[in-house]
Structures are given as structure tokens and as C-alpha cells.
Design a protein around this motif. Structure first.
Motif, PDB file in Angstrom:
ATOM      1  N   UNK A  84       0.840  -1.203   0.000  1.00  0.00           N
ATOM      2  CA  UNK A  84       0.000   0.000   0.000  1.00  0.00           C
ATOM      3  C   UNK A  84       0.875   1.253   0.000  1.00  0.00           C
ATOM      4  N   UNK A  85       1.964   1.225   0.771  1.00  0.00           N
ATOM      5  CA  UNK A  85       2.885   2.365   0.797  1.00  0.00           C
ATOM      6  C   UNK A  85       3.485   2.614  -0.583  1.00  0.00           C
ATOM      7  N   UNK A  86       3.855   1.551  -1.288  1.00  0.00           N
ATOM      8  CA  UNK A  86       4.414   1.709  -2.636  1.00  0.00           C
ATOM      9  C   UNK A  86       3.426   2.425  -3.548  1.00  0.00           C
ATOM     10  N   UNK A  87       2.148   2.045  -3.450  1.00  0.00           N
ATOM     11  CA  UNK A  87       1.120   2.701  -4.267  1.00  0.00           C
ATOM     12  C   UNK A  87       0.999   4.177  -3.912  1.00  0.00           C
ATOM     13  N   UNK A  88       0.895   4.479  -2.612  1.00  0.00           N
ATOM     14  CA  UNK A  88       0.690   5.867  -2.194  1.00  0.00           C
ATOM     15  C   UNK A  88       1.879   6.747  -2.559  1.00  0.00           C
ATOM     16  N   UNK A 261      11.289  -4.000   2.189  1.00  0.00           N
ATOM     17  CA  UNK A 261      10.097  -4.795   2.485  1.00  0.00           C
ATOM     18  C   UNK A 261       9.322  -5.180   1.236  1.00  0.00           C
ATOM     19  N   UNK A 262       9.496  -4.397   0.161  1.00  0.00           N
ATOM     20  CA  UNK A 262       8.665  -4.625  -1.025  1.00  0.00           C
ATOM     21  C   UNK A 262       9.378  -4.076  -2.251  1.00  0.00           C
ATOM     22  N   UNK A 263       9.277  -4.827  -3.368  1.00  0.00           N
ATOM     23  CA  UNK A 263       9.771  -4.364  -4.664  1.00  0.00           C
ATOM     24  C   UNK A 263       8.732  -4.662  -5.714  1.00  0.00           C
ATOM     25  N   UNK A 264       8.562  -3.720  -6.638  1.00  0.00           N
ATOM     26  CA  UNK A 264       7.650  -3.947  -7.747  1.00  0.00           C
ATOM     27  C   UNK A 264       8.180  -5.066  -8.624  1.00  0.00           C
TER      28      UNK A 264
END
Length: 264
Positions: A84-88, A261-264
Motif C-alpha cells: 500500500x505504501x508503494x502505491x501511495x 520490504x517490497x519491490x515492484x
């Protein structure tokens, strides 16, 4: 894009610097409650009591405990928060900065002072997001954010909450802390259920009401970074300080201390 996020919500986040994400941590409330209780029972080195002598209630906070409190690491790594953070943020990567716990016991009339997190941190960049999630229903003891303040030309002066003194020696680099209510600013404030989350940019001016209710107000925050976040030198010790980090200005934060924590 995550199911909790729409393009309209992303546009609102970019414009206002603050949005509400319903149910972001809904599946992790009990885990976080256990983690918060462990944090209270076993405070870390940065734990603080934020009331002066004679002030009623209790206002406890602590941060940077994810590496020793398994519940916090579990939520950081396995909840939907990073996606969600990546999107925002419109970011390809999401990096963990730190966790933060804030607990106001019943009868704690003291509000959290108006402040902006960014100047306390050694991070610079527009792609940032903090999630503030209550672990108890919130109607009155709520977080309050000034819409659009992340785009102000000058940062807000960081101060020490108890002594109300300046955090850094060079006050001219900052604007005085405003009074949003007296100055008629647009303040976003939400009624929230456990697991809902307010997402806000590190540069947002925010505070919180005291807790005059008969129940506790436990809140868990997760501070995350995007692609453009870089280490920046500050004119004094930062909060959190992260001693011995060995980073230099312009460097991406070291991933062994601040994991991706996250990668596209």
C-alpha cells in the motif's frame, strides 16, 4: 495496485499528504496488541514518559523495536502495509525506517504537540509514508493532520515535547510551530476502528488529542521510505539517533539496518 488503494486515493495522498486506509492492519490487531504490551513490559532504550509531574494519566512512547519484538517484525514484513505504501508513494521499492508505539491511558488530557516528523529524522525525500493505526476504537483521542502542509516551503521547527525547547540550534532554518486551529488550517481527523490506518507524509504537520475517555488508546506506527529517500546530515543528534550508522549525505539508507520490504 493493492485492493485497498485507488488512483483517487493516491492523488489525494500526493495532494494532501494524508489519507485514511480502512482495515489496513485489520488482520494483525491482536498481534500488534501483544507486541505493544511486550514493549510496555520491556521498554527499549528510547522509551519515554511524556508527562510532567502532576499531569494526569500516562503517555508512553517507544520506537525502533522491530528487531527485538517479533510481533512488530511480523507485521512489517507480512502485512499489506508495504505494498500500500508503494502505491501511495508511487515508488518501486519500500524500505523500513522504524516502528513507533504511542500509548495514552485513560485520563491523559495532554495532547501530542503539533509537530512535523521529517526534521527529527536523518531522511530527505518526498517518497515517505507513516502509518498510524489505533488498536482501540478512536473517536476523541485521534490523530490530526494539516492537509497540504507537506508542501510548505519551510520545515516546521522540531521541539522537545517535555521541555518545549528547540531540537536543533539553528532555529532560523525552520518556521515556528503554528496553531492550526487558531489559524483556520484544514485539519484531517478520522473516527477509526482497530486496524484502520492514517497514512501521512513525513513532512505533514500533525498532533493528537489527549485521551479523556475511559479506555486506553494504543497506537502502532510504521515509518516507511520510497525510492528517493536519502540520508541527510542534521545540525545535531536526530530522533531516532541510530548511533554508529556510518552513512554519508546523499546515500540510500543501508539495507542491513533498514530492510527492503517490497519491490515492484
Amino acid at each position: 495496485m493493492h485492493a485497498l488503494v485507488t488512483e483517487e486515493l493516491v492523488e489525494s495522498y500526493q495532494r494532501d499528504g494524508v489519507v485514511l486506509i480502512k482495515g489496513l492492519f485489520a488482520n494483525h490487531v491482536e498481534t500488534l496488541r501483544k507486541g505493544v504490551q511486550r514493549n510496555i513490559d520491556e521498554p527499549g532504550p528510547y522509551a519515554a514518559e511524556n508527562l510532567k509531574e502532576g499531569e494526569g494519566g500516562r503517555f508512553f512512547d517507544d520506537y525502533c523495536n522491530w528487531s527485538r519484538i517479533a510481533e512488530f517484525e511480523d507485521v512489517a514484513r507480512h502485512s499489506d502495509a508495504a505494498e500500500v505504501a508503494a502505491d501511495l508513494m508511487r515508488s518501486k521499492t519500500v524500505q523500513l525506517f522504524h516502528d513507533h508505539v504511542l500509548v495514552k491511558e485513560p485520563g491523559t488530557s495532554k495532547p501530542t504537540p503539533w509537530h512535523t516528523d521529517g526534521p527529527y529524522y536523518f531522511v530527505q525525500g518526498q517518497q515517505t509514508v507513516s502509518f498510524w493505526s489505533p488498536l482501540d476504537p478512536v473517536t476523541d483521542a485521534s490523530l490530526r493532520c494539516v492537509a497540504g502542509s507537506h508542501l510548505w516551503e519551510k520545515p516546521v521547527l522540531p521541539t522537545r515535547w517535555l521541555s518545549e525547547t528547540s531540537f536543533y540550534p539553528d532555529e532560523d532554518a525552520y518556521m515556528p510551530v503554528p496553531d492550526p486551529d487558531a489559524e483556520g488550517m484544514i485539519v484531517r481527523e478520522y473516527e477509526m476502528e482497530p486496524g484502520d490506518a492514517v497514512a501521512f507524509n513525513y513532512s505533514i504537520l500533525h498532533g493528537a488529542r489527549g485521551n479523556e475517555t475511559s479506555q486506553r488508546r494504543r497506537a502502532f506506527s510504521l515509518r516507511l521510505l520510497g525510492d528517493d529517500a536519502r540520508y541527510v546530515d542534521r545540525p545535531g543528534p536526530t530522533s531516532p539517533p541510530f548511533p554508529g550508522h556510518d552513512m554519508v549525505a546523499g546515500q540510500k539508507l543501508r539495507e542491513d539496518w533498514f530492510p527492503i520490504l517490497y519491490k515492484r
